[in-house]
Design an enzyme around this catalytic site. Structure first.
Site, short mmCIF file in Angstrom:
data_model
loop_
_atom_site.label_atom_id
_atom_site.label_comp_id
_atom_site.label_asym_id
_atom_site.label_seq_id
_atom_site.Cartn_x
_atom_site.Cartn_y
_atom_site.Cartn_z
N ASP A 1 30.31 84.20 -27.87
CA ASP A 1 31.52 83.96 -28.65
C ASP A 1 32.78 84.19 -27.82
O ASP A 1 33.82 83.56 -28.04
CB ASP A 1 31.54 84.86 -29.89
CG ASP A 1 32.49 84.35 -30.96
OD1 ASP A 1 33.03 83.25 -30.81
OD2 ASP A 1 32.68 85.06 -31.97
N CYS B 1 36.79 80.13 -31.96
CA CYS B 1 35.87 79.12 -32.43
C CYS B 1 36.45 77.74 -32.17
O CYS B 1 37.57 77.44 -32.60
CB CYS B 1 35.59 79.29 -33.93
SG CYS B 1 34.50 78.02 -34.62
#
Length: 313
Positions: free
Chosen positions: A16, A241
């Site tokens: 991430d 994201c």
């Protein structure tokens, strides 16, 4: 009373933390990031994601990276997957210990993120856990956009609780609540963690926060007070994201360790080694990173969160 309690931490920087970077990070540097995370005490690491490389080019080297992982019987390597194809790729490597499945609370985000409606994403996540178990591996389910959606706005807590109850039927290792776009607030976090814990019985709750609006650390503290067993964090505060406009970095590993350890909650991580790794990562990324603790002087001078001994690498 949280003193003397232990909270597990998952390092999500290799996945991430890097997935939204515009400059491709070398596979060698990713492997070094994982090695350093092990050295500062992390025993669960989200190492990569088995997704379409055209959509997330930063993680196109998933299979190559996995071949470079240190052989460690005491470390769980997690691969994020969004569908059966990704699960099969991860399992085929023979080196991924746990599949991380993701479902989403809203149709709008689900279709953009993984080409599925919310209900379809939950069904896929439950199938992924089943595939992991059949292969003798672990599986966990993350509920993304649990605290808000970038396209539909507020998410009803009843929706999240219902999804958690349904996800629990697959008997994953845990259920994670993810603040994908960093809109959560501490009171909301405490309420949601408490209600989800009540709904899913003995399954642990894991939390994943982004610091987009500066509430990340406060949300970590609220979640831990409400009984969350595991906290995700990313070295240096890297993260974001690709499919959520404006989603900034994850809560920084070093900042979370400082917060929890200073409050008497053990993380098992050695802060001096975390700060050292953050300095290395800053050089590797060639820019300042969002974390605060790694920029500040050490305090107190003899403060060693892991006790008198550093973790064994």
């Amino acid at each position: 009373m949280l003193k003397n309690r232990r909270v597990e931490m998952v390092e999500v920087g290799p996945r991430d933390g890097l997935q939204n970077e515009s400059t491709i990070v070398s596979t060698v540097d990713k492997a070094e990031l994982i090695r350093r995370a092990i050295a500062y005490g992390v025993r669960r690491i989200e190492v990569t994601s088995f997704v379409n490389p055209r959509r997330v080019p930063q993680l196109a080297d998933a299979e190559e990276l996995v071949t470079m992982l240190p052989e460690r019987g005491d470390v769980t390597y997690i691969g994020l997957v969004l569908n059966r194809r990704g699960a099969e790729r991860a399992l085929a490597t023979g080196r991924i210990d746990e599949l991380g499945a993701v479902c989403v609370t809203s149709d709008s985000f689900g279709i953009r993120n993984q080409g599925q409606t919310s209900d379809e994403s939950l069904a896929a996540a439950m199938e992924i856990v089943a595939l992991a178990k059949q292969a003798g591996r672990g599986g966990q389910i993350t509920i993304a956009t649990a605290f808000g959606c970038p396209f539909e706005g507020e998410v009803a807590i009843d929706r999240v609780v219902d999804m958690a109850k349904r996800a629990a039927d697959a008997m994953p290792r845990e259920i994670a609540l993810a603040d994908t776009i960093g809109v959560g607030a501490p009171a909301q976090v405490a309420d949601m963690v408490g209600r989800v814990r009540e709904a899913i019985g003995n399954l642990p709750v894991r939390v994943h926060f982004h610091n987009t609006r500066g509430t990340g650390l406060a949300n970590v503290w609220a979640a831990v007070n409400a009984g969350a067993a595991t906290v995700d964090a990313s070295l240096g505060g890297l993260g974001g994201c690709p499919f959520a406009p404006g989603a900034a970095g994850n809560v920084p590993t070093e900042d979370v360790v400082y917060l929890l350890e200073r409050c008497g909650v053990s993380t098992g991580l050695a802060l001096p080694q975390v700060v050292e790794a953050a300095a290395w990562l800053t050089e590797a990324m060639d820019r300042p990173l969002p974390a605060m603790v790694s920029k500040a002087p050490g305090f107190p001078m003899d403060f060693r969160p892991f006790g008198d001994q550093a973790p064994k690498a």
